[in-house]
Design a protein around this motif. Sequence first.
Motif, short mmCIF file in Angstrom:
data_model
loop_
_atom_site.label_atom_id
_atom_site.label_comp_id
_atom_site.label_asym_id
_atom_site.label_seq_id
_atom_site.Cartn_x
_atom_site.Cartn_y
_atom_site.Cartn_z
N ASN A 32 0.72 -1.13 -0.32
CA ASN A 32 0.12 -0.42 0.12
C ASN A 32 0.83 1.11 -0.14
O ASN A 32 0.19 2.14 0.48
CB ASN A 32 -1.05 -0.24 1.13
N GLY A 126 -3.56 2.59 14.62
CA GLY A 126 -4.83 1.85 13.74
C GLY A 126 -5.64 2.25 15.03
O GLY A 126 -6.44 2.64 15.79
N VAL A 145 -6.50 6.11 6.19
CA VAL A 145 -5.24 5.24 5.15
C VAL A 145 -4.37 6.20 4.60
O VAL A 145 -2.73 5.36 5.02
CB VAL A 145 -6.30 4.62 4.92
N PRO A 150 -4.27 2.70 9.55
CA PRO A 150 -4.95 1.48 9.16
C PRO A 150 -5.80 1.28 9.82
O PRO A 150 -6.22 1.85 11.09
CB PRO A 150 -3.67 0.03 9.62
N ARG A 163 -9.79 0.51 3.89
CA ARG A 163 -9.62 -0.49 5.03
C ARG A 163 -9.11 -1.92 4.95
O ARG A 163 -9.39 -2.37 4.29
CB ARG A 163 -11.05 -0.61 5.18
N LEU A 164 -8.29 -1.80 6.04
CA LEU A 164 -8.00 -3.18 5.92
C LEU A 164 -8.31 -4.60 6.12
O LEU A 164 -7.67 -5.31 5.04
CB LEU A 164 -6.38 -3.46 7.34
N ARG A 165 -9.64 -4.18 6.29
CA ARG A 165 -9.96 -5.75 6.48
C ARG A 165 -11.85 -6.06 7.61
O ARG A 165 -11.19 -4.03 8.31
CB ARG A 165 -8.96 -6.92 7.14
N ARG A 320 -0.37 -5.77 12.12
CA ARG A 320 0.38 -4.58 10.97
C ARG A 320 1.59 -4.21 11.13
O ARG A 320 1.82 -4.01 10.65
CB ARG A 320 -1.24 -3.51 10.83
#
Length: 344
Positions: A32, A126, A145, A150, A163-165, A320
């Motif tokens: 990223n 985060g 982000v 994150p 978004r990360l997840r 992360r």
Amino acid sequence: MEDHPQSTLVDVAREAGVSRATVDRVINGRPNVKAKTVAKVRDAMARLHYRPDPLAAGLARRSRHRFCFVLPTGTNAFMQDLATQIATMGDWLARNRAFVDRVEVDVFDPQALATALDELPRAYDGVAVVALDDPLVRASIDRLVADDVPVVTLISDVPASRRLRFVGIDNSAAGRTAAMLLGRFLAGQKGAVGVLVGSLSLRDHMERCFGFSQLLGREFPGLRILPVVEMRDDRDLAETAVRDLLKAHSDLVALYNAGAGNQGVAAALKAARKTPRLVFVAHELTALSRELLLAGVADAVIAQNPGHEARSAARLLLSRGLDEAIIAEQERIRIDIFLRENLP
């Protein structure tokens, strides 16, 4: 050319015109980061003759991490359970040199949620947010982000964001599960089915409704789904909605609540004393929904484990920050089905 033994990561960041976090990402080969940015950082490292210090990198991995969980305001019992679970994992996080702050905001108001996200300090390592799928919220997540913070979406997703997840259940499958149970409980009865949600802008509620209508229409054609009623997960609005449904539809045979507000649903059902009683399928195992199952007011509860979700979100953000791999199966959130006979 003159050597630069005193050059630091901060010097490289200043030279490249990027943040320290971005330099760290480039050095550690994390994803990223735009190719143009990677080139700028590497050029700055070359100009300054910067060499990463393995000892410093090891110390960085043991640095403190501070995360922020953004949760809804209101009387949603499941969200209160989630907040409790976040608080109880404090000791585990502290052992991993991580800490969590909690912010509460009206997630049904996209402007309020977007503003809250925009105002979060970029010093956070985060953010986990119970999100509304709205362009304003999506843009705020993307800005976080872009600023090297994150973001994990929790319970309700914003899939088009950066978004990360997403941490939560497969809500379409949860809706289909609710429809199958409700249809089987009705055992061939025909009539109208009322559906309540907090908001169709909440991705989890929308997906539950989609799965519910998809299966019910296919498997139980004798059942007619009424227009979905939004009640902002408010018990008083839920009670009013059910009273109105009972008054307007004499053939109402069942209710599906894809959101919160079960206390209001139960109050309306008890006051109506309808015979035969309506089949009622709800979501989330809380102290109240447990009582409703035991009393025979609710027939089934589709649930997810808030403790698992809180810990999963924290693990994802921590992994992360430490640039460590996750165990995908460990982070899969299961759909639970509770009846009166199998309450834990």
